[in-house]
Design an enzyme around this catalytic site. Structure first.
Site, PDB file in Angstrom:
ATOM      1  N   SER A 206     -47.502  -1.411 -12.228  1.00 31.58           N
ATOM      2  CA  SER A 206     -47.086  -1.834 -10.886  1.00 31.58           C
ATOM      3  C   SER A 206     -47.257  -0.702  -9.895  1.00 31.58           C
ATOM      4  O   SER A 206     -47.199   0.486 -10.254  1.00 31.58           O
ATOM      5  CB  SER A 206     -45.615  -2.266 -10.908  1.00 31.58           C
ATOM      6  OG  SER A 206     -45.114  -2.469  -9.595  1.00 31.58           O
TER       7      SER A 206
ATOM      8  N   TYR B 132     -36.844  -1.328 -13.628  1.00 30.28           N
ATOM      9  CA  TYR B 132     -38.179  -1.936 -13.629  1.00 30.28           C
ATOM     10  C   TYR B 132     -39.253  -0.877 -13.390  1.00 30.28           C
ATOM     11  O   TYR B 132     -40.243  -0.790 -14.136  1.00 30.28           O
ATOM     12  CB  TYR B 132     -38.238  -3.012 -12.550  1.00 30.28           C
ATOM     13  CG  TYR B 132     -39.597  -3.637 -12.327  1.00 30.28           C
ATOM     14  CD1 TYR B 132     -40.048  -4.665 -13.145  1.00 30.28           C
ATOM     15  CD2 TYR B 132     -40.416  -3.222 -11.278  1.00 30.28           C
ATOM     16  CE1 TYR B 132     -41.289  -5.255 -12.936  1.00 30.28           C
ATOM     17  CE2 TYR B 132     -41.650  -3.801 -11.061  1.00 30.28           C
ATOM     18  CZ  TYR B 132     -42.087  -4.820 -11.892  1.00 30.28           C
ATOM     19  OH  TYR B 132     -43.312  -5.396 -11.677  1.00 30.28           O
TER      20      TYR B 132
END
Length: 271
Positions: A162, A175
């Site tokens: 990400s 995350y």
């Protein structure tokens, strides 16, 4: 992935943009988190390019079977497998079923993920922390361990990291930490497997309109402007990310391993 695709105010664009050219003809792929969002777009594009696709999902059976129908409409075979990639035994069962059904395995896409925004690090429970790591990074280890005996020279592993790994995210601490681990895992695994002729790369999407973001606990007001802080001033669509996975899955990227592609709306990040 979290949340049903059909429940979004606007359906994400998963449809492949271009006609297929047979770049994955005769190949077999596993896509974890393949029921919706980026996973659905990848499954659709892989099928258009000639691959049979196993769709691994955790919760959303309706979405998974809708993705399987998309694969079938492209003239390829789909297999839906429900379970938790954080469970090593499930991952072994997935690979066994795929090899039994399709006769082999050529591409592993580790895309399954979860996120739970938190304003304060003290709000992240031990259960949430362990669960996020179990899904996002442990699951990749489990899937690779299960798949490795069936991957031959020319095979590809593609992990989904990400943009938060590169620029950080103040409300996605656990995350983002998993995404950093995924990038390090990708680079290290690429070196571990290069002598076997197996390429390992990753994709680091920016803000993409999928169920993960608006249904992962994000502030509804911020969802309204989701992606507008990118140079392109909009969120991306899953079918704008899927071609990066295709490029890394096929022979077009035969001289690339340990690399990360960045479909992120123009955000410039290091590494």
């Amino acid at each position: 992935m979290q949340g049903q695709e059909a429940a979004l105010q606007r359906e994400p664009k998963w449809q492949p943009i271009y006609p297929g050219s047979g770049r994955l003809a005769g190949k077999v792929a596993i896509v974890t988190g393949g029921d919706s969002g980026i996973g659905r777009a990848v499954a659709a594009l892989f099928a258009r390019e000639g691959a049979d696709v196993a769709i691994v999902f955790r919760h959303d059976r309706e979405d998974a079977h809708a993705t399987a129908e998309i694969v079938a409409q492209e003239g390829r075979h789909a297999l839906c497998l429900q379970g938790d990639v954080g469970d090593a035994a499930f991952c072994r069962a997935v690979v066994d079923k795929v090899v039994d059904r399709f006769g082999g395995l050529d591409v592993l896409v580790n895309n399954a993920g979860e996120q739970h925004p938190a304003e304060d690090i003290r709000d992240i429970s031990q259960e949430q922390l362990e669960g996020t790591f179990r899904t996002n990074i442990f699951g990749m280890f489990h899937m690779v361990q299960a798949a490795l005996d069936h991957l031959e020279a020319g095979a590809a592993i593609i992990n989904c990291t990400s943009v938060t790994m590169y620029k950080g995210s103040p409300k996605l601490l656990d995350y983002s930490a998993t995404k950093g681990a995924i990038t390090a895992f990708t680079r290290s695994l690429s070196q571990n497997l290069v002598s076997k002729g197996i390429r390992v790369n990753a994709v680091a999407p920016g803000p993409i309109w999928t169920p993960l973001n608006p249904m992962g606990g994000a502030d509804p007001e911020k969802v309204k402007t989701f992606g507008e802080d990118t140079p392109m001033e909009r969120a991306g669509e899953p079918n704008e990310v899927a071609p990066s996975f295709l490029f890394l899955a096929c022979a077009d990227s035969s001289y690339m391993t340990g690399q990360v592609l960045h479909p992120n709306g123009g955000l410039v990040v290091n590494g």
